[in-house]
Design a protein around this motif. Sequence first.
Motif, PDB file in Angstrom:
ATOM      1  N   LEU A  88       0.959  -1.262   0.150  1.00  0.00           N
ATOM      2  CA  LEU A  88       0.162  -0.295   0.453  1.00  0.00           C
ATOM      3  C   LEU A  88       0.866   1.139  -0.104  1.00  0.00           C
ATOM      4  CD1 LEU A  88      -2.998   0.873   0.057  1.00  0.00           C
ATOM      5  CD2 LEU A  88      -2.660   1.075   2.715  1.00  0.00           C
ATOM      6  N   TYR A  89       2.045   1.113   0.586  1.00  0.00           N
ATOM      7  CA  TYR A  89       2.703   2.557   1.390  1.00  0.00           C
ATOM      8  C   TYR A  89       3.819   2.550  -0.026  1.00  0.00           C
ATOM      9  CZ  TYR A  89       0.752   2.018   5.175  1.00  0.00           C
ATOM     10  OH  TYR A  89      -0.740   3.151   6.175  1.00  0.00           O
ATOM     11  N   ASP A  90       3.777   1.561  -0.402  1.00  0.00           N
ATOM     12  CA  ASP A  90       5.526   1.528  -1.980  1.00  0.00           C
ATOM     13  C   ASP A  90       5.128   1.345  -2.854  1.00  0.00           C
ATOM     14  OD1 ASP A  90       4.884  -0.933  -1.985  1.00  0.00           O
ATOM     15  OD2 ASP A  90       7.155  -1.362  -0.754  1.00  0.00           O
ATOM     16  N   TRP A  91       3.924   1.244  -3.449  1.00  0.00           N
ATOM     17  CA  TRP A  91       3.105   0.862  -5.164  1.00  0.00           C
ATOM     18  C   TRP A  91       3.700   1.892  -5.723  1.00  0.00           C
ATOM     19  CZ3 TRP A  91      -1.779  -2.284  -6.596  1.00  0.00           C
ATOM     20  CH2 TRP A  91      -1.515  -2.513  -8.220  1.00  0.00           C
ATOM     21  N   VAL A  92       3.940   2.926  -6.654  1.00  0.00           N
ATOM     22  CA  VAL A  92       4.514   3.439  -7.406  1.00  0.00           C
ATOM     23  C   VAL A  92       2.927   3.627  -8.209  1.00  0.00           C
ATOM     24  CG1 VAL A  92       5.311   5.428  -8.892  1.00  0.00           C
ATOM     25  CG2 VAL A  92       6.921   4.143  -6.797  1.00  0.00           C
ATOM     26  N   ALA A  93       2.947   2.620  -8.628  1.00  0.00           N
ATOM     27  CA  ALA A  93       1.507   2.686  -9.515  1.00  0.00           C
ATOM     28  C   ALA A  93       0.187   3.040  -8.678  1.00  0.00           C
ATOM     29  CB  ALA A  93       1.016   2.003 -10.366  1.00  0.00           C
ATOM     30  N   LEU A  94      -0.299   3.005  -7.598  1.00  0.00           N
ATOM     31  CA  LEU A  94      -1.263   2.960  -6.971  1.00  0.00           C
ATOM     32  C   LEU A  94      -1.756   4.294  -6.772  1.00  0.00           C
ATOM     33  CD1 LEU A  94      -4.215   2.207  -5.843  1.00  0.00           C
ATOM     34  CD2 LEU A  94      -2.276   1.318  -3.764  1.00  0.00           C
ATOM     35  N   HIS A  95      -0.301   5.272  -6.044  1.00  0.00           N
ATOM     36  CA  HIS A  95       0.351   6.390  -5.813  1.00  0.00           C
ATOM     37  C   HIS A  95      -0.571   7.068  -6.546  1.00  0.00           C
ATOM     38  CE1 HIS A  95       3.041   4.744  -2.250  1.00  0.00           C
ATOM     39  NE2 HIS A  95       1.503   4.068  -2.116  1.00  0.00           N
ATOM     40  N   ARG A  96       0.063   7.163  -7.841  1.00  0.00           N
ATOM     41  CA  ARG A  96       0.056   7.432  -9.268  1.00  0.00           C
ATOM     42  C   ARG A  96      -1.148   7.877  -9.324  1.00  0.00           C
ATOM     43  NH1 ARG A  96       5.733   6.344 -12.868  1.00  0.00           N
ATOM     44  NH2 ARG A  96       6.805   7.642 -11.562  1.00  0.00           N
ATOM     45  N   PHE A  97      -1.904   6.408  -9.318  1.00  0.00           N
ATOM     46  CA  PHE A  97      -3.923   6.603 -10.065  1.00  0.00           C
ATOM     47  C   PHE A  97      -4.460   7.283  -8.398  1.00  0.00           C
ATOM     48  CE2 PHE A  97      -7.539   3.679  -9.987  1.00  0.00           C
ATOM     49  CZ  PHE A  97      -8.045   4.354 -11.080  1.00  0.00           C
ATOM     50  N   ALA A  98      -3.835   7.412  -7.686  1.00  0.00           N
ATOM     51  CA  ALA A  98      -4.689   7.630  -6.283  1.00  0.00           C
ATOM     52  C   ALA A  98      -4.487   9.713  -6.606  1.00  0.00           C
ATOM     53  CB  ALA A  98      -4.125   7.718  -4.936  1.00  0.00           C
ATOM     54  N   LEU A  99      -3.392  10.306  -6.712  1.00  0.00           N
ATOM     55  CA  LEU A  99      -2.997  11.324  -7.342  1.00  0.00           C
ATOM     56  C   LEU A  99      -3.824  12.411  -8.688  1.00  0.00           C
ATOM     57  CD1 LEU A  99      -1.464  13.651  -7.027  1.00  0.00           C
ATOM     58  CD2 LEU A  99      -0.043  13.599  -8.198  1.00  0.00           C
ATOM     59  N   VAL A 100      -3.728  11.053  -9.806  1.00  0.00           N
ATOM     60  CA  VAL A 100      -4.770  11.489 -10.807  1.00  0.00           C
ATOM     61  C   VAL A 100      -6.175  12.005 -10.252  1.00  0.00           C
ATOM     62  CG1 VAL A 100      -5.562  11.054 -12.950  1.00  0.00           C
ATOM     63  CG2 VAL A 100      -2.964  10.620 -12.508  1.00  0.00           C
ATOM     64  N   MET A 101      -6.645  10.800  -9.825  1.00  0.00           N
ATOM     65  CA  MET A 101      -8.021  10.978  -8.982  1.00  0.00           C
ATOM     66  C   MET A 101      -8.238  11.137  -8.334  1.00  0.00           C
ATOM     67  SD  MET A 101      -9.720   8.368 -10.933  1.00  0.00           S
ATOM     68  CE  MET A 101     -11.352   8.038  -9.802  1.00  0.00           C
ATOM     69  N   GLY A 102      -7.637  12.290  -7.420  1.00  0.00           N
ATOM     70  CA  GLY A 102      -7.786  13.428  -6.792  1.00  0.00           C
ATOM     71  C   GLY A 102      -9.101  14.622  -6.659  1.00  0.00           C
TER      72      GLY A 102
END
Length: 478
Positions: A359-373
């Motif tokens: 959850l805390y180190d998957w860069v693709a997930l973080h980027r997806f969450a950032l785009v979905m902001g």
Amino acid sequence: MLSDVEALLLARIQFGFTVAFHIIFPAFSIGLASYLAVLEGLWLATKRAVFFDLFKYWVKIFAVAFAMGVVSGLVMSYQFGTNWSVFSDKAGPVVGPLMAYEVLSAFFLEAGFLGVMLFGMNKVGPRLHFLATLAVAAGTFFSAFWILSVNSWMQTPQGHVTNAAGQFVPQDWWAIIFNPSFPFRLVHMVLAAYLTTALVVGAVGAWHLLRDSRAAVSGPNEGARTMFSMAMWMAALVAPIQIAAGDAHGLNTLEHQPAKVMAMEGHFESHPAGAPLILFGLPDQEAGRVRYALEIPKLSSLILKHDPNAPLKGLDTVPRENWPPVPVVFWSFRVMVGLGFLILFLGLLSLWARLRGRLYDWVALHRFALVMGPAGFVAVVAGWITTEVGRQPFTVYGLLRTAESASPLSAPAVAGSLIAFVLIYFAVFSMGVIYILRLMSKPPHYGEPGVEPGKPIRTAGITPAPSVHPDRALWPAE
């Protein structure tokens, strides 16, 4: 020379513009107020510094968003008297008291305790401060309650009689407030507000996790990990509930406002043996059909009637003068639903990452969450466009037409005020949004001086002054 028809169109554009601007801030503040209450409650229960640090981080953002929502709401309300005076006269006996109840029971509650929540940390004890935070959160909910009651009555009016002057006069307040569409719309909007806030919180957490790779596993920024985890839990758990609530709301709309659903589905023609679900296409209102339609046979009947062979009526059963603007409703509905499923996908993806310990180190997930902001804001605006444009050509559905509700103003006067609104809104609110983004760009500070990460705040060695309330022993210093 601009005509009266163009004056009406400009008045509608002006109200739509101000509503779209305004709804962004309540949608955020409703969810954020509850999030602040959760953070402070967790801090009181666990005494972990990270929760209080996140509270202090987000309460500043809440204050700015709340102020912008109040200002935009006040400006919007003036239009009832300027551009829509006939509507105010005819619907005022019903709408006016409900709006007054919102001010008396919701806004006063918010405003009364907001100062304590923002500035009372070193003035009152933690329990009283938590009570103030709960009061503000309750106030935002009650505000949504009354405003949605007003708007829902305009969608599904009942509980009134019409007097000799053509005014809607209350006869049964219980029926007016709890009109047929109100419970469904309240649940749908409040859940949308929670998801909107969760996406913003998740995007901010993802931003700081991407900026500081150390925060992914350890280090000074546990706040980023905590806010990201909480936001992803909200997306994973609430998005499926929201989809179910949206389905129930759609069935209620089919019962009480069938023309709106026909426009949403793009059903110009009736389907006696099962209606297809039109995924995409180009609605042609003049020709009365959807060009280049991509369809799934009988799926619309399955969704709306739970029977693939159930007949569904089309707009061919509705007089053309009562058709809503189909292309706008058709596409705004698809934007809302499409974003809803993307939010669900983000939540499910976060669950998979959580199970894998990524959850805390998957860069693709973080980027997806950032785009979905921003997705929650777009979905909320699209949903309101679907609701309000789908109600046309009525302000009070089936009873008062929009063309009969406008003030007798000239088009140049409306155009001038519209231009002024656009310029002022973009000048003022863009500065507010930029300031909020600057606040979000700063990482949440974790821990007070002398407090080890994860340790209770009471171990900080903070000794209250003799004149301070004893509960202040638990209150971290600013």
